[in-house]
Design an enzyme around this catalytic site. Structure first.
Site, PDB file in Angstrom:
ATOM      1  N   SER A 106       1.033  -1.500  -0.016  1.00 49.72           N
ATOM      2  CA  SER A 106      -0.040   0.215   0.007  1.00 49.72           C
ATOM      3  C   SER A 106       1.090   1.098   0.026  1.00 49.72           C
ATOM      4  O   SER A 106       2.110   1.306   0.495  1.00 49.72           O
ATOM      5  CB  SER A 106      -1.104   0.159   1.410  1.00 49.72           C
ATOM      6  OG  SER A 106      -1.796   0.904   1.350  1.00 49.72           O
ATOM      7  N   GLN A 127       0.844  -0.422  -4.889  1.00 46.07           N
ATOM      8  CA  GLN A 127      -0.838   0.213  -4.528  1.00 46.07           C
ATOM      9  C   GLN A 127      -0.807   1.814  -4.836  1.00 46.07           C
ATOM     10  O   GLN A 127      -0.180   2.247  -3.782  1.00 46.07           O
ATOM     11  CB  GLN A 127      -1.525  -0.039  -4.150  1.00 46.07           C
ATOM     12  CG  GLN A 127      -3.053   0.023  -3.753  1.00 46.07           C
ATOM     13  CD  GLN A 127      -2.717   1.968  -2.913  1.00 46.07           C
ATOM     14  OE1 GLN A 127      -2.050   1.759  -2.005  1.00 46.07           O
ATOM     15  NE2 GLN A 127      -4.039   2.726  -2.920  1.00 46.07           N
ATOM     16  N   TYR A 129      -2.708   5.824  -4.941  1.00 48.51           N
ATOM     17  CA  TYR A 129      -4.294   6.873  -4.738  1.00 48.51           C
ATOM     18  C   TYR A 129      -3.593   7.288  -5.314  1.00 48.51           C
ATOM     19  O   TYR A 129      -2.146   7.737  -5.906  1.00 48.51           O
ATOM     20  CB  TYR A 129      -4.598   7.138  -3.415  1.00 48.51           C
ATOM     21  CG  TYR A 129      -5.006   6.099  -2.756  1.00 48.51           C
ATOM     22  CD1 TYR A 129      -5.608   5.483  -2.395  1.00 48.51           C
ATOM     23  CD2 TYR A 129      -3.783   5.895  -1.432  1.00 48.51           C
ATOM     24  CE1 TYR A 129      -6.059   4.412  -1.772  1.00 48.51           C
ATOM     25  CE2 TYR A 129      -4.116   4.574  -0.967  1.00 48.51           C
ATOM     26  CZ  TYR A 129      -5.306   3.364  -0.772  1.00 48.51           C
ATOM     27  OH  TYR A 129      -5.869   3.325   0.207  1.00 48.51           O
ATOM     28  N   THR A 155      -5.871   2.381  -7.172  1.00 47.97           N
ATOM     29  CA  THR A 155      -7.379   2.482  -6.376  1.00 47.97           C
ATOM     30  C   THR A 155      -8.252   3.332  -6.853  1.00 47.97           C
ATOM     31  O   THR A 155      -7.207   5.024  -6.392  1.00 47.97           O
ATOM     32  CB  THR A 155      -6.889   2.196  -5.037  1.00 47.97           C
ATOM     33  OG1 THR A 155      -6.401   1.138  -4.947  1.00 47.97           O
ATOM     34  CG2 THR A 155      -8.230   2.262  -4.195  1.00 47.97           C
ATOM     35  N   ARG A 164     -16.158   6.123   9.115  1.00 44.40           N
ATOM     36  CA  ARG A 164     -15.995   4.694   9.383  1.00 44.40           C
ATOM     37  C   ARG A 164     -16.081   5.006  10.528  1.00 44.40           C
ATOM     38  O   ARG A 164     -15.284   5.427  11.599  1.00 44.40           O
ATOM     39  CB  ARG A 164     -14.725   4.210   8.963  1.00 44.40           C
ATOM     40  CG  ARG A 164     -15.348   4.186   7.759  1.00 44.40           C
ATOM     41  CD  ARG A 164     -12.676   3.228   7.030  1.00 44.40           C
ATOM     42  NE  ARG A 164     -12.836   3.412   5.919  1.00 44.40           N
ATOM     43  CZ  ARG A 164     -12.148   3.444   4.825  1.00 44.40           C
ATOM     44  NH1 ARG A 164     -10.933   3.557   5.460  1.00 44.40           N
ATOM     45  NH2 ARG A 164     -12.431   3.611   3.824  1.00 44.40           N
ATOM     46  N   LYS A 254      -7.968  -0.404  -9.979  1.00 50.25           N
ATOM     47  CA  LYS A 254      -8.408  -1.412  -8.318  1.00 50.25           C
ATOM     48  C   LYS A 254      -9.809  -0.637  -7.469  1.00 50.25           C
ATOM     49  O   LYS A 254      -9.506   1.152  -7.473  1.00 50.25           O
ATOM     50  CB  LYS A 254      -7.642  -1.306  -7.097  1.00 50.25           C
ATOM     51  CG  LYS A 254      -8.618  -2.534  -6.394  1.00 50.25           C
ATOM     52  CD  LYS A 254      -7.385  -2.434  -5.110  1.00 50.25           C
ATOM     53  CE  LYS A 254      -7.603  -3.180  -3.926  1.00 50.25           C
ATOM     54  NZ  LYS A 254      -9.036  -2.565  -2.634  1.00 50.25           N
ATOM     55  N   HIS A 278     -13.852  -2.005  -2.163  1.00 53.30           N
ATOM     56  CA  HIS A 278     -13.255  -1.607  -0.327  1.00 53.30           C
ATOM     57  C   HIS A 278     -13.400  -2.370   0.133  1.00 53.30           C
ATOM     58  O   HIS A 278     -12.920  -1.581   1.844  1.00 53.30           O
ATOM     59  CB  HIS A 278     -12.699   0.459  -0.836  1.00 53.30           C
ATOM     60  CG  HIS A 278     -11.543   0.501  -0.319  1.00 53.30           C
ATOM     61  ND1 HIS A 278     -10.843   1.323  -1.660  1.00 53.30           N
ATOM     62  CD2 HIS A 278     -10.899   0.545   0.947  1.00 53.30           C
ATOM     63  CE1 HIS A 278      -9.851   1.672  -0.831  1.00 53.30           C
ATOM     64  NE2 HIS A 278     -10.065   1.281   0.605  1.00 53.30           N
TER      65      HIS A 278
END
Length: 382
Positions: A106, A127, A129, A155, A164, A254, A278
């Site tokens: 990540s 990965q 963003y 992503t 959350r 993704k 996700h």
């Protein structure tokens, strides 16, 4: 550690980690409807049991993006996973190497690309963003290239972070400054084994790849503030040109959950997509991966490689997603739980369980090769 399934790893992780870390890993957004759908809808996929099919020679190997691997799975990118065990991403990549499957690092990992590359004997995936600071992105892509990363997972379902509620309840979000730090420290003190192994011996405690742009700030609240301020909500399909200009390897998008977006990805010439919500951590109430996957696979056919994640808690679940149209499956919480529970050995154990469960499921559905797993083994009126 005695474990029979991934639920056992989850329970072990719950007992080992400070509450704020466990809830961050385990939770989803809002009422967590999609989080539950991912698990329940996948478990409700009924498979056809076949007999007298000669399943003495089962081969679980496959090829993804030109590389042969021993299982049709990869370890998905997990933010903050390196805090679940001492230098966690390095432990996880070693377990992935031994299993001959890809590991995905990540952007928001505890260990840097360089540290993970030094720990790995094989190329791994990276990965990324879409960040407002394009210079930061360009530097990340250059580091990934220099470190020999073999694929880029871009992503796209996080133009803004999801809400959350568990993170607010534990003080991971919404409690800045001394109050938040003290709250989390109190939780850590209740987990002395973690506090020593990770809290003391696992330093440094900063997000390695992001640390240079945090200007010396190392608190978790600093990281979340950076996310809110720097993730780019203006992202569009046109931004893929920037990625392509700085990345020459396989490009995997993704966060695809709609057949039309899958077709647009194929039109854009990407090499693969990950059908994903996700892990139920972004827009709550959207379809589960199990529901979204079949029409997406039908929409793009063989124009690109379709991967999937979400709700996988067993090797049987891997078979189900393959049967619904995926060519490979990303394991997320499964390896994060296992890492927290047992480090590298825990991840290796989890992958061994996945393999064993896949072998049983293939034998009982009458399949011996990964390419034989398709919708013909699904009970259609399920």
């Amino acid at each position: 550690m005695i474990v029979a399934n991934i639920a056992d790893f989850r329970e072990a992780a719950r007992r080992r980690l400070p509450r704020f870390l466990f809830e961050y890993m385990d939770g989803g957004s809002y009422a967590e409807v999609t989080l539950r759908r991912n698990i329940d809808d996948l478990a409700n996929v009924a498979l056809r049991q076949r007999v007298l099919r000669n399943v003495a020679d089962i081969d679980l190997s496959t090829h993804l993006f030109g590389t042969r691997q021993s299982l049709p799975v990869a370890l998905a990118p997990i933010g903050l996973a390196g805090l679940n065990a001492r230098r966690g991403e390095c432990q996880a990549v070693r377990a992935a190497n031994k299993a001959n499957i890809p590991f995905t690092l990540s952007t928001v990992s505890a260990c840097t690309i360089g540290e993970v590359a030094a720990a790995s004997e094989q190329p791994f995936w990276f990965q990324l963003y879409m960040i407002r600071d394009r210079a930061f992105m360009q530097d990340m892509l250059a580091q990934a290239t220099a470190s020999g990363c073999s694929a880029l997972v871009f992503t796209v379902d996080m133009p803004v972070p999801g809400t959350r509620y568990r993170d607010y309840r534990t003080g991971l979000a919404g409690a800045p400054g001394f109050k938040g730090s003290a709250w989390r420290a109190a939780q850590a003190m209740l987990r002395p084994r973690w506090a020593w192994d990770v809290g003391v011996m696992g330093r440094p405690h900063h997000l390695g790849n992001v640390a240079p742009v945090l200007a010396g700030k190392t608190g978790i609240e600093d990281f979340f503030a950076w996310m809110r301020n720097n993730f780019d909500p203006a992202i569009s399909w046109g931004d893929l040109a920037f990625i392509r200009a700085h990345w020459k390897g396989p490009l995997i998008i993704k966060g695809i959950l709609d057949a039309e977006d899958a077709r647009l990805a194929a039109d854009a010439g990407v090499d693969g997509i990950v059908v994903s919500n996700h892990g139920g951590r972004q827009l709550d109430g959207v379809p589960s991966t199990a529901r979204a996957l079949p029409p997406i696979a039908d929409a793009v056919g063989d124009r690109l490689t379709v991967l999937a994640d979400g709700g996988v808690r067993s090797g049987l679940d891997v078979i189900r997603l393959l049967a619904l149209g995926a060519k490979g499956v990303l394991l997320g919480r499964a390896w994060s739980y296992a890492l927290a529970a047992g480090g590298e050995a825990g991840v290796a154990k989890m992958l061994g369980l996945i393999e064993a469960e896949m072998r049983v499921a293939m034998a009982l559905t009458g399949t011996t090769r990964i390419e034989q797993i398709n919708r013909t083994i699904v009970v259609e009126d399920n």
